[in-house]
Motif scaffolding. Sequence first.
Motif, PDB file in Angstrom:
ATOM      1  N   SER A 142      18.577 -32.130  -8.001  1.00  0.00           N
ATOM      2  CA  SER A 142      17.420 -32.471  -7.059  1.00  0.00           C
ATOM      3  C   SER A 142      17.189 -30.990  -6.178  1.00  0.00           C
ATOM      4  O   SER A 142      15.896 -31.078  -5.869  1.00  0.00           O
ATOM      5  N   ALA A 143      17.926 -30.323  -6.108  1.00  0.00           N
ATOM      6  CA  ALA A 143      17.807 -29.321  -5.032  1.00  0.00           C
ATOM      7  C   ALA A 143      16.957 -28.374  -5.999  1.00  0.00           C
ATOM      8  O   ALA A 143      16.061 -27.756  -5.384  1.00  0.00           O
ATOM      9  N   MET A 144      16.959 -28.067  -7.248  1.00  0.00           N
ATOM     10  CA  MET A 144      16.287 -27.347  -8.093  1.00  0.00           C
ATOM     11  C   MET A 144      14.792 -27.785  -8.173  1.00  0.00           C
ATOM     12  O   MET A 144      14.023 -27.102  -7.981  1.00  0.00           O
ATOM     13  N   ALA A 145      14.658 -29.026  -8.417  1.00  0.00           N
ATOM     14  CA  ALA A 145      13.304 -29.842  -8.423  1.00  0.00           C
ATOM     15  C   ALA A 145      12.678 -29.498  -7.031  1.00  0.00           C
ATOM     16  O   ALA A 145      11.359 -29.462  -6.948  1.00  0.00           O
ATOM     17  N   ALA A 146      13.570 -29.904  -5.921  1.00  0.00           N
ATOM     18  CA  ALA A 146      12.718 -29.745  -4.694  1.00  0.00           C
ATOM     19  C   ALA A 146      12.232 -28.435  -4.312  1.00  0.00           C
ATOM     20  O   ALA A 146      11.183 -28.102  -3.907  1.00  0.00           O
ATOM     21  N   ALA A 147      12.952 -27.148  -4.947  1.00  0.00           N
ATOM     22  CA  ALA A 147      12.562 -25.888  -4.615  1.00  0.00           C
ATOM     23  C   ALA A 147      11.518 -25.602  -5.535  1.00  0.00           C
ATOM     24  O   ALA A 147      10.395 -25.001  -5.090  1.00  0.00           O
ATOM     25  N   GLY A 148      11.392 -26.105  -6.652  1.00  0.00           N
ATOM     26  CA  GLY A 148      10.075 -26.251  -7.552  1.00  0.00           C
ATOM     27  C   GLY A 148       8.817 -26.846  -7.059  1.00  0.00           C
ATOM     28  O   GLY A 148       7.892 -25.999  -7.006  1.00  0.00           O
ATOM     29  N   LEU A 149       9.174 -28.156  -6.494  1.00  0.00           N
ATOM     30  CA  LEU A 149       7.936 -28.598  -5.831  1.00  0.00           C
ATOM     31  C   LEU A 149       7.374 -28.113  -4.458  1.00  0.00           C
ATOM     32  O   LEU A 149       6.416 -27.973  -4.157  1.00  0.00           O
ATOM     33  N   GLY A 150       8.626 -27.462  -3.651  1.00  0.00           N
ATOM     34  CA  GLY A 150       8.340 -27.175  -2.448  1.00  0.00           C
ATOM     35  C   GLY A 150       7.869 -25.594  -2.458  1.00  0.00           C
ATOM     36  O   GLY A 150       7.493 -25.245  -1.367  1.00  0.00           O
ATOM     37  N   GLY A 151       7.995 -25.006  -3.569  1.00  0.00           N
ATOM     38  CA  GLY A 151       7.460 -23.566  -3.226  1.00  0.00           C
ATOM     39  C   GLY A 151       8.290 -22.649  -2.783  1.00  0.00           C
ATOM     40  O   GLY A 151       7.943 -21.684  -2.256  1.00  0.00           O
ATOM     41  N   TYR A 152       9.673 -22.986  -2.525  1.00  0.00           N
ATOM     42  CA  TYR A 152      10.460 -21.798  -2.011  1.00  0.00           C
ATOM     43  C   TYR A 152      11.545 -21.545  -2.986  1.00  0.00           C
ATOM     44  O   TYR A 152      11.617 -21.957  -4.084  1.00  0.00           O
ATOM     45  N   VAL A 153      12.437 -20.626  -2.586  1.00  0.00           N
ATOM     46  CA  VAL A 153      13.268 -19.831  -3.364  1.00  0.00           C
ATOM     47  C   VAL A 153      14.587 -20.430  -3.361  1.00  0.00           C
ATOM     48  O   VAL A 153      15.210 -20.742  -2.245  1.00  0.00           O
ATOM     49  N   LEU A 154      15.181 -21.041  -4.441  1.00  0.00           N
ATOM     50  CA  LEU A 154      16.669 -21.619  -4.520  1.00  0.00           C
ATOM     51  C   LEU A 154      17.505 -20.502  -4.734  1.00  0.00           C
ATOM     52  O   LEU A 154      17.474 -19.691  -5.836  1.00  0.00           O
ATOM     53  N   CYS A 155      18.524 -20.416  -4.183  1.00  0.00           N
ATOM     54  CA  CYS A 155      19.821 -19.463  -4.411  1.00  0.00           C
ATOM     55  C   CYS A 155      20.969 -20.041  -4.943  1.00  0.00           C
ATOM     56  O   CYS A 155      21.746 -20.654  -4.196  1.00  0.00           O
TER      57      CYS A 155
END
Length: 203
Positions: free
Chosen positions: A67-80
């Motif tokens: 979910s965190a990965m998908a949220a970063a994708g949709l939200g346009g921010y960087v996941l670390c």
Amino acid sequence: MADTVQQLLREHLDNPAPAVKYGERVWTWREHLHEATRQAAGLTGLAEPDRPLHVGTLLGNTPAMLSAMAAAGLGGYVLCGINDTRRGEALARDIVKADCQILLTDAAHRGLLDGLELAGVRVLDVDSEEWTTLLADAGELTPHREVTATDTFMLIFTSGTSGEPKAVRVAQMMVPFAGVALVQRFEITAADVCYLSMPLFHS
């Protein structure tokens, strides 16, 4: 064909087909991405606008990580993706080095942060009431940005076998590119189930 994770996920927002299976539970793409959209909305609302929006994840191979990965994708921010085998000052170093302003963790990993100096990092436990409230109160998602193919989707850390782990930039375009290559190589269809054995924080 989509050339960013953001575009690719948007194509599946109303897809009723299975997306994630964990134990006995199955989430459709619609359910999975609805959850991810709420998460992205909640986190972008919390973010400090004068800092890069880097969200760290100290999580295992769980639906919360997906979910965190998908949220970063949709939200346009960087996941670390934070390596959950690291401990103490080494773990703190990775989190700070990745410039995380928000760090997501869970009950299984929360204790690893005890006593660490994480100035400027807001820690959120995805198993907590605070997290449940954040998602419940999240409004409509306004993405942090509309990404381009060369924008960073994720920072992943090397294993550290030849020194301190280094954060490696994964561009948006690399995910759909690699996905298509794997689908073609192994002749994967929508009826297939892919078992994720490698840690999601790494690759």
